[in-house]
Design an enzyme around this catalytic site. Structure first.
Site, short mmCIF file in Angstrom:
data_model
loop_
_atom_site.label_atom_id
_atom_site.label_comp_id
_atom_site.label_asym_id
_atom_site.label_seq_id
_atom_site.Cartn_x
_atom_site.Cartn_y
_atom_site.Cartn_z
N ASN A 1 -15.56 -16.95 4.17
CA ASN A 1 -16.28 -15.91 3.26
C ASN A 1 -16.02 -16.37 1.94
OD1 ASN A 1 -15.69 -13.55 1.83
ND2 ASN A 1 -15.21 -12.75 3.74
N ASP B 1 -17.10 -13.74 -0.65
CA ASP B 1 -17.37 -12.69 -1.72
C ASP B 1 -17.11 -13.30 -2.95
OD1 ASP B 1 -18.22 -11.39 0.88
OD2 ASP B 1 -15.82 -10.71 0.97
N HIS B 2 -15.90 -14.01 -3.25
CA HIS B 2 -15.50 -14.44 -4.65
C HIS B 2 -16.20 -14.85 -5.81
CE1 HIS B 2 -12.97 -10.87 -3.64
NE2 HIS B 2 -12.02 -11.56 -2.77
N HIS C 1 -19.22 -10.13 3.21
CA HIS C 1 -19.09 -8.12 3.19
C HIS C 1 -19.91 -7.47 2.02
CE1 HIS C 1 -15.20 -4.75 3.66
NE2 HIS C 1 -17.01 -4.02 3.51
N ARG D 1 -20.75 -5.07 0.88
CA ARG D 1 -20.31 -3.45 1.02
C ARG D 1 -20.95 -2.28 0.16
NH1 ARG D 1 -14.77 -2.19 -0.39
NH2 ARG D 1 -13.30 -4.02 0.29
N ARG E 1 -20.11 -4.60 -4.62
CA ARG E 1 -19.08 -5.09 -6.01
C ARG E 1 -19.30 -6.93 -6.17
NH1 ARG E 1 -14.09 -3.38 -3.50
NH2 ARG E 1 -14.17 -2.05 -3.66
N GLU F 1 -19.72 -8.95 6.81
CA GLU F 1 -18.73 -7.83 7.33
C GLU F 1 -19.64 -6.43 6.72
OE1 GLU F 1 -15.53 -8.70 5.04
OE2 GLU F 1 -15.39 -10.59 7.06
N THR G 1 -9.58 -5.07 -1.44
CA THR G 1 -10.15 -5.69 0.22
C THR G 1 -9.95 -4.15 1.11
OG1 THR G 1 -9.59 -7.51 1.52
CG2 THR G 1 -8.15 -6.33 0.29
N THR G 2 -10.18 -5.02 1.91
CA THR G 2 -10.66 -4.47 3.56
C THR G 2 -9.05 -3.93 3.49
OG1 THR G 2 -12.08 -5.74 4.25
CG2 THR G 2 -10.94 -4.31 5.65
N GLU H 1 -12.07 -9.05 15.56
CA GLU H 1 -11.62 -9.99 14.62
C GLU H 1 -10.18 -9.90 14.83
OE1 GLU H 1 -13.71 -10.98 11.15
OE2 GLU H 1 -11.84 -11.43 9.69
N HIS I 1 -8.07 -12.35 6.91
CA HIS I 1 -7.47 -11.65 5.98
C HIS I 1 -6.02 -12.56 5.94
CE1 HIS I 1 -6.91 -8.39 3.85
NE2 HIS I 1 -8.32 -8.39 3.93
N HIS J 1 -9.94 -15.69 0.27
CA HIS J 1 -9.42 -15.68 -0.90
C HIS J 1 -8.79 -16.99 -0.77
CE1 HIS J 1 -7.55 -13.88 -5.00
NE2 HIS J 1 -6.99 -14.89 -4.54
#
Ligand code: PXP
Length: 236
Positions: free
Chosen positions: A6, A8-9, A42, A44, A48, A69, A99-100, A150, A189, A212
């Protein structure tokens, strides 16, 4: 056990300055070169971190599986049908959350989820549901027509010594139930370089989604090289 990364970051860092770098697509291609079997982002509602242009670029460029996601909304269904990822993962989304925060309540949203799954299947897109490790959620996931679940490993990741084994067992039980129902079983996660080992040993889980901890480690293991490169440019 396959790893999907993932990214995202990477986008979070870019958006902190509203800058052009770091480019999530570059991170995705490097992750693939290192052995990732899939790239997850993800998208969103508040955009963001990952932006619409990111998913479009990833769709064109990556060679493995693109998993997006998203929340169960008509806006997201529209994006998915336009971008055509290999898979969408339906997640709950609270605008203020960091986060989720938990799995999708497939029981409470059975109709909306089944509808979403049908729309994706008509376009040839696989659907995974991010669920807590509870039998009723896994059962309803199957009934909704989803291809995969998941399992949310967040509670296991946060558990103290007293409840860690119990949380791990819940994940293993949900994974077994998922396989018995004919679902592909994924998990993720909060997984890191320490707590991933026990989850990785659960035979029924085919793929882990990790973000992460990998992006955090990338920032640190790359620090020395990045500073050396700048020092070399300055020549002293
Ligand atoms: N799976 C889902 C459904 C998520 O929402 C996230 C976080 O975006 C992850 C996996 C990855 O979690 P982490 O970033 O803690 O590894």
């Amino acid at each position: 056990m396959r790893l999907a990364v993932n990214i995202d970051h990477v986008a979070t860092l870019r958006e902190a300055r509203k800058a052009r770098e770091p480019e999530p697509l570059t991170a995705a291609l490097l992750a693939e070169m290192a052995g990732a079997r899939g790239i997850t982002v993800h998208l969103r509602g508040d955009r963001r971190h990952i932006q619409d242009r990111d998913v479009q670029l990833l769709r064109q460029a990556i060679a493995t599986k693109l998993n997006i996601e998203m929340a169960v909304t008509s806006d997201m269904a529209r994006v998915a049908l336009q971008v055509r990822p290999d898979q969408v993962t339906l997640v709950p989304e609270r605008p203020q959350e960091l986060t989720t925060e938990g799995g999708l309540d497939v029981v409470a949203q059975a109709g909306a989820v089944a509808d979403f799954v049908r729309q994706m299947h008509d376009a040839g897109i696989r659907v995974s549901l991010f669920v807590d490790p509870h039998a009723d959620q896994v059962g309803h996931a199957k009934q909704s027509g989803a291809d995969a679940i998941e399992i949310n490993t967040g509670r296991y990741a946060e558990a103290g010594e007293g409840s860690r084994i119990q949380e791990l067992q819940r994940i293993a039980d949900a994974a077994q139930l998922g396989v018995r129902q004919g679902l592909e079983v994924l998990a993720g996660h909060g997984l890191n370089y320490v707590n991933v080992v026990d989850v990785g040993a659960i035979a029924e889980i085919e793929e882990l989604n990790i973000g992460h901890s990998i992006v955090a480690r990338a920032a640190l293991v790359g620090m020395e090289r990045a500073v050396r490169d700048m020092v070399a440019l300055l020549g002293r």
